[in-house]
Scaffold this motif. Sequence first.
Motif, PDB file in Angstrom:
ATOM      1  N   LEU A 123      18.169  21.592   8.726  1.00  0.00           N
ATOM      2  CA  LEU A 123      17.101  20.863   9.402  1.00  0.00           C
ATOM      3  C   LEU A 123      16.205  21.736  10.269  1.00  0.00           C
ATOM      4  O   LEU A 123      15.242  21.232  10.860  1.00  0.00           O
ATOM      5  CB  LEU A 123      17.699  19.733  10.254  1.00  0.00           C
ATOM      6  CG  LEU A 123      18.407  18.614   9.480  1.00  0.00           C
ATOM      7  CD1 LEU A 123      18.958  17.567  10.428  1.00  0.00           C
ATOM      8  CD2 LEU A 123      17.485  17.973   8.454  1.00  0.00           C
ATOM      9  N   GLY A 124      16.509  23.030  10.385  1.00  0.00           N
ATOM     10  CA  GLY A 124      15.618  23.923  11.109  1.00  0.00           C
ATOM     11  C   GLY A 124      16.074  24.248  12.521  1.00  0.00           C
ATOM     12  O   GLY A 124      16.897  23.546  13.113  1.00  0.00           O
ATOM     13  N   ALA A 125      15.486  25.328  13.058  1.00  0.00           N
ATOM     14  CA  ALA A 125      15.885  25.823  14.377  1.00  0.00           C
ATOM     15  C   ALA A 125      15.548  24.840  15.487  1.00  0.00           C
ATOM     16  O   ALA A 125      16.287  24.732  16.483  1.00  0.00           O
ATOM     17  CB  ALA A 125      15.206  27.168  14.637  1.00  0.00           C
TER      18      ALA A 125
ATOM     19  N   GLU B 269       5.847  23.381   9.178  1.00  0.00           N
ATOM     20  CA  GLU B 269       5.873  23.239  10.627  1.00  0.00           C
ATOM     21  C   GLU B 269       6.790  22.083  11.000  1.00  0.00           C
ATOM     22  O   GLU B 269       6.816  21.052  10.323  1.00  0.00           O
ATOM     23  CB  GLU B 269       4.460  22.962  11.157  1.00  0.00           C
ATOM     24  CG  GLU B 269       4.381  22.812  12.668  1.00  0.00           C
ATOM     25  CD  GLU B 269       2.988  22.435  13.150  1.00  0.00           C
ATOM     26  OE1 GLU B 269       2.705  22.636  14.346  1.00  0.00           O
ATOM     27  OE2 GLU B 269       2.188  21.937  12.325  1.00  0.00           O
ATOM     28  N   VAL B 270       7.552  22.262  12.071  1.00  0.00           N
ATOM     29  CA  VAL B 270       8.372  21.189  12.631  1.00  0.00           C
ATOM     30  C   VAL B 270       7.930  20.999  14.077  1.00  0.00           C
ATOM     31  O   VAL B 270       7.956  21.940  14.874  1.00  0.00           O
ATOM     32  CB  VAL B 270       9.874  21.518  12.575  1.00  0.00           C
ATOM     33  CG1 VAL B 270      10.688  20.376  13.179  1.00  0.00           C
ATOM     34  CG2 VAL B 270      10.318  21.789  11.141  1.00  0.00           C
ATOM     35  N   VAL B 271       7.507  19.805  14.393  1.00  0.00           N
ATOM     36  CA  VAL B 271       7.022  19.494  15.731  1.00  0.00           C
ATOM     37  C   VAL B 271       8.006  18.562  16.408  1.00  0.00           C
ATOM     38  O   VAL B 271       8.276  17.462  15.908  1.00  0.00           O
ATOM     39  CB  VAL B 271       5.626  18.840  15.682  1.00  0.00           C
ATOM     40  CG1 VAL B 271       5.173  18.450  17.094  1.00  0.00           C
ATOM     41  CG2 VAL B 271       4.623  19.789  15.044  1.00  0.00           C
TER      42      VAL B 271
ATOM     43  N   GLY C  40       1.693  21.151   4.248  1.00  0.00           N
ATOM     44  CA  GLY C  40       0.271  20.931   4.044  1.00  0.00           C
ATOM     45  C   GLY C  40      -0.211  19.915   5.058  1.00  0.00           C
ATOM     46  O   GLY C  40       0.039  20.043   6.259  1.00  0.00           O
ATOM     47  N   GLU C  41      -0.890  18.896   4.580  1.00  0.00           N
ATOM     48  CA  GLU C  41      -1.332  17.823   5.476  1.00  0.00           C
ATOM     49  C   GLU C  41      -0.408  16.612   5.408  1.00  0.00           C
ATOM     50  O   GLU C  41      -0.679  15.582   6.035  1.00  0.00           O
ATOM     51  CB  GLU C  41      -2.763  17.406   5.108  1.00  0.00           C
ATOM     52  CG  GLU C  41      -3.779  18.517   5.274  1.00  0.00           C
ATOM     53  CD  GLU C  41      -3.787  19.074   6.694  1.00  0.00           C
ATOM     54  OE1 GLU C  41      -3.747  18.276   7.650  1.00  0.00           O
ATOM     55  OE2 GLU C  41      -3.821  20.317   6.843  1.00  0.00           O
ATOM     56  N   ARG C  42       0.680  16.743   4.670  1.00  0.00           N
ATOM     57  CA  ARG C  42       1.550  15.590   4.420  1.00  0.00           C
ATOM     58  C   ARG C  42       2.752  15.560   5.368  1.00  0.00           C
ATOM     59  O   ARG C  42       3.325  16.597   5.703  1.00  0.00           O
ATOM     60  CB  ARG C  42       2.046  15.625   2.975  1.00  0.00           C
ATOM     61  CG  ARG C  42       2.954  14.471   2.580  1.00  0.00           C
ATOM     62  CD  ARG C  42       3.418  14.592   1.140  1.00  0.00           C
ATOM     63  NE  ARG C  42       4.412  13.580   0.820  1.00  0.00           N
ATOM     64  CZ  ARG C  42       5.071  13.498  -0.344  1.00  0.00           C
ATOM     65  NH1 ARG C  42       4.799  14.373  -1.297  1.00  0.00           N
ATOM     66  NH2 ARG C  42       5.968  12.550  -0.546  1.00  0.00           N
ATOM     67  N   LEU C  43       3.124  14.370   5.790  1.00  0.00           N
ATOM     68  CA  LEU C  43       4.379  14.150   6.507  1.00  0.00           C
ATOM     69  C   LEU C  43       5.495  14.076   5.472  1.00  0.00           C
ATOM     70  O   LEU C  43       5.505  13.168   4.633  1.00  0.00           O
ATOM     71  CB  LEU C  43       4.324  12.846   7.306  1.00  0.00           C
ATOM     72  CG  LEU C  43       5.613  12.462   8.046  1.00  0.00           C
ATOM     73  CD1 LEU C  43       5.847  13.375   9.236  1.00  0.00           C
ATOM     74  CD2 LEU C  43       5.562  10.997   8.493  1.00  0.00           C
ATOM     75  N   VAL C  44       6.429  15.034   5.485  1.00  0.00           N
ATOM     76  CA  VAL C  44       7.480  15.054   4.471  1.00  0.00           C
ATOM     77  C   VAL C  44       8.855  14.720   5.038  1.00  0.00           C
ATOM     78  O   VAL C  44       9.803  14.491   4.281  1.00  0.00           O
ATOM     79  CB  VAL C  44       7.543  16.418   3.758  1.00  0.00           C
ATOM     80  CG1 VAL C  44       6.274  16.661   2.962  1.00  0.00           C
ATOM     81  CG2 VAL C  44       7.808  17.554   4.749  1.00  0.00           C
ATOM     82  N   GLY C  45       8.989  14.690   6.363  1.00  0.00           N
ATOM     83  CA  GLY C  45      10.282  14.380   6.943  1.00  0.00           C
ATOM     84  C   GLY C  45      10.158  13.985   8.397  1.00  0.00           C
ATOM     85  O   GLY C  45       9.165  14.305   9.064  1.00  0.00           O
ATOM     86  N   ALA C  46      11.163  13.277   8.891  1.00  0.00           N
ATOM     87  CA  ALA C  46      11.198  12.888  10.298  1.00  0.00           C
ATOM     88  C   ALA C  46      12.644  12.742  10.736  1.00  0.00           C
ATOM     89  O   ALA C  46      13.473  12.199   9.997  1.00  0.00           O
ATOM     90  CB  ALA C  46      10.439  11.582  10.525  1.00  0.00           C
TER      91      ALA C  46
ATOM     92  N   ALA D 151       2.096   9.737   3.301  1.00  0.00           N
ATOM     93  CA  ALA D 151       1.180   9.640   4.431  1.00  0.00           C
ATOM     94  C   ALA D 151       0.879  11.017   5.009  1.00  0.00           C
ATOM     95  O   ALA D 151       1.649  11.971   4.849  1.00  0.00           O
ATOM     96  CB  ALA D 151       1.755   8.735   5.502  1.00  0.00           C
ATOM     97  N   SER D 152      -0.216  11.100   5.713  1.00  0.00           N
ATOM     98  CA  SER D 152      -0.597  12.360   6.341  1.00  0.00           C
ATOM     99  C   SER D 152       0.266  12.622   7.569  1.00  0.00           C
ATOM    100  O   SER D 152       0.831  11.699   8.165  1.00  0.00           O
ATOM    101  CB  SER D 152      -2.068  12.328   6.744  1.00  0.00           C
ATOM    102  OG  SER D 152      -2.267  11.417   7.814  1.00  0.00           O
ATOM    103  N   PHE D 153       0.316  13.894   7.941  1.00  0.00           N
ATOM    104  CA  PHE D 153       1.045  14.265   9.154  1.00  0.00           C
ATOM    105  C   PHE D 153       0.422  13.575  10.368  1.00  0.00           C
ATOM    106  O   PHE D 153       1.129  13.157  11.284  1.00  0.00           O
ATOM    107  CB  PHE D 153       1.036  15.782   9.323  1.00  0.00           C
ATOM    108  CG  PHE D 153       1.917  16.269  10.433  1.00  0.00           C
ATOM    109  CD1 PHE D 153       3.286  16.296  10.291  1.00  0.00           C
ATOM    110  CD2 PHE D 153       1.357  16.705  11.636  1.00  0.00           C
ATOM    111  CE1 PHE D 153       4.107  16.739  11.325  1.00  0.00           C
ATOM    112  CE2 PHE D 153       2.168  17.147  12.673  1.00  0.00           C
ATOM    113  CZ  PHE D 153       3.544  17.169  12.509  1.00  0.00           C
ATOM    114  N   ALA D 154      -0.876  13.439  10.354  1.00  0.00           N
ATOM    115  CA  ALA D 154      -1.555  12.783  11.471  1.00  0.00           C
ATOM    116  C   ALA D 154      -1.065  11.344  11.646  1.00  0.00           C
ATOM    117  O   ALA D 154      -0.932  10.859  12.780  1.00  0.00           O
ATOM    118  CB  ALA D 154      -3.069  12.806  11.248  1.00  0.00           C
ATOM    119  N   GLU D 155      -0.796  10.650  10.547  1.00  0.00           N
ATOM    120  CA  GLU D 155      -0.268   9.289  10.637  1.00  0.00           C
ATOM    121  C   GLU D 155       1.109   9.271  11.287  1.00  0.00           C
ATOM    122  O   GLU D 155       1.450   8.352  12.040  1.00  0.00           O
ATOM    123  CB  GLU D 155      -0.214   8.648   9.252  1.00  0.00           C
ATOM    124  CG  GLU D 155      -1.571   8.344   8.654  1.00  0.00           C
ATOM    125  CD  GLU D 155      -1.461   7.775   7.260  1.00  0.00           C
ATOM    126  OE1 GLU D 155      -1.221   6.552   7.130  1.00  0.00           O
ATOM    127  OE2 GLU D 155      -1.590   8.555   6.289  1.00  0.00           O
ATOM    128  N   GLY D 156       1.923  10.300  10.993  1.00  0.00           N
ATOM    129  CA  GLY D 156       3.219  10.396  11.642  1.00  0.00           C
ATOM    130  C   GLY D 156       3.087  10.606  13.138  1.00  0.00           C
ATOM    131  O   GLY D 156       3.822  10.008  13.935  1.00  0.00           O
TER     132      GLY D 156
END
Length: 423
Positions: A185-187, A363-365, A383-389, A409-414
């Motif tokens: 799941l990332g650092a 990117e993970v925010v 890219g511009e897509r939300l792929v996970g949460a 959906a776009s990352f912005a929508e997330g």
Amino acid sequence: MTDTTTLVVAGAGLAGVRACEAARRKGFEGAIVLIGEEPALPYDRPPLSKQMLTAPPGSVEVQLRPRSVLEDELNIQVRTGVRAIGLDTGSRVLQTSEGEVEYDELIIATGAAARKLPEAREFSGVLALRTIEDARRLRGHLVEDTRVVVVGAGFIGSEIASAASKLGLRVTIVEAASAPLVRSLGAEVGALCTALHRAHGTDLRLGTTITAVRARLGAEPDGLGRYPVAAVELSDGSLVEADVIVAGIGAVPATEWLQTAGVRLHEHDGGILCDANLAALGHNGRPIPHVWAAGDVVHWPNPLFERTMRLEHWTSAAEQGAAAAANALVQPADRRPYSTVPYFWSDWYDTRIQFVGVPQAEEVVVQHLLDERGGMVALYRAGERLVGALTIGRPDLIMKYRRLVASAASFAEGVDLHAGAVA
């Protein structure tokens, strides 16, 4: 509906049961044979690490369906304590520990087996958690003053550590990586999980491995010649006292019995390679007629993410069992590819961790929620897509994120969804 007269399901876990239920739900009136290696009736696995380790023995119900429902209402022939040992796809015969079983359609759902600790084979008190008997055995060891060492800070290892901590026991986790779940799941999420463990007093040893196990001085071996554990030596030179060692280092698909069956297995973990319809592939790369797979054993191309996956999650096992049965019992033109947004959850110290989608991201925010409910959210962007949460302590949000990921959906929508949650 095809002219199938006998549907055989090898594996009596969640995927296998859901396959049988789906077949009946779709109107299949032929014989259904459900074969399971364990002597117990089909049961649910999540409670083994989430409730059974802290509840009084016998107080947690894990059975998926009573025998009366399986055998009388659904008319399923349930054969427990029977192991699949071979397969002849040409003759359509499943070979088992109790003889041959002929099939018209076969669904393989034999699950996975827990990895063992090779360093500790000569010792008692070294356990794993995969089956209901494993859970009962481990629960019997979690008594007052027991010192517990858990190897692996993944989901199972962390749930075991959380349960032992809840019982007031001294718990140490030994994790080879730099943080829990950092590989999967990332650092950013690994740092959150590290903080969660340490906030609850768990001794988390990161970047270390077990190099040796020490036996209790003067102790006699048990009937199998194994000595009781006293401590573990770690790669950083430290020594951790232990009465119980629990391996939480993953699982391996239970497919050894398919080695000579002509089924194409994954070169690294031995899982079954399938097409998008969950049909098992042969060595020639083409689907094997009348053979399907579901659950922890499956590698399949998920059309939603355009990548091959193997998932060991409750939701995907349930979905795949139903999807495999649906495709097995219809004409080829009516078969439907199985696609899903992966979803899983884990309970650590009464905090629910949930994830949807895939962690492969540019990117993970990480965003802390600022309302009175607290909690955290991590969003994964490709890219511009939300792929996970991922959410920690916010189960009210996760299915909203799953719908966004499913709709590409776009990352912005997330980000907007998160902003609305704290407004």
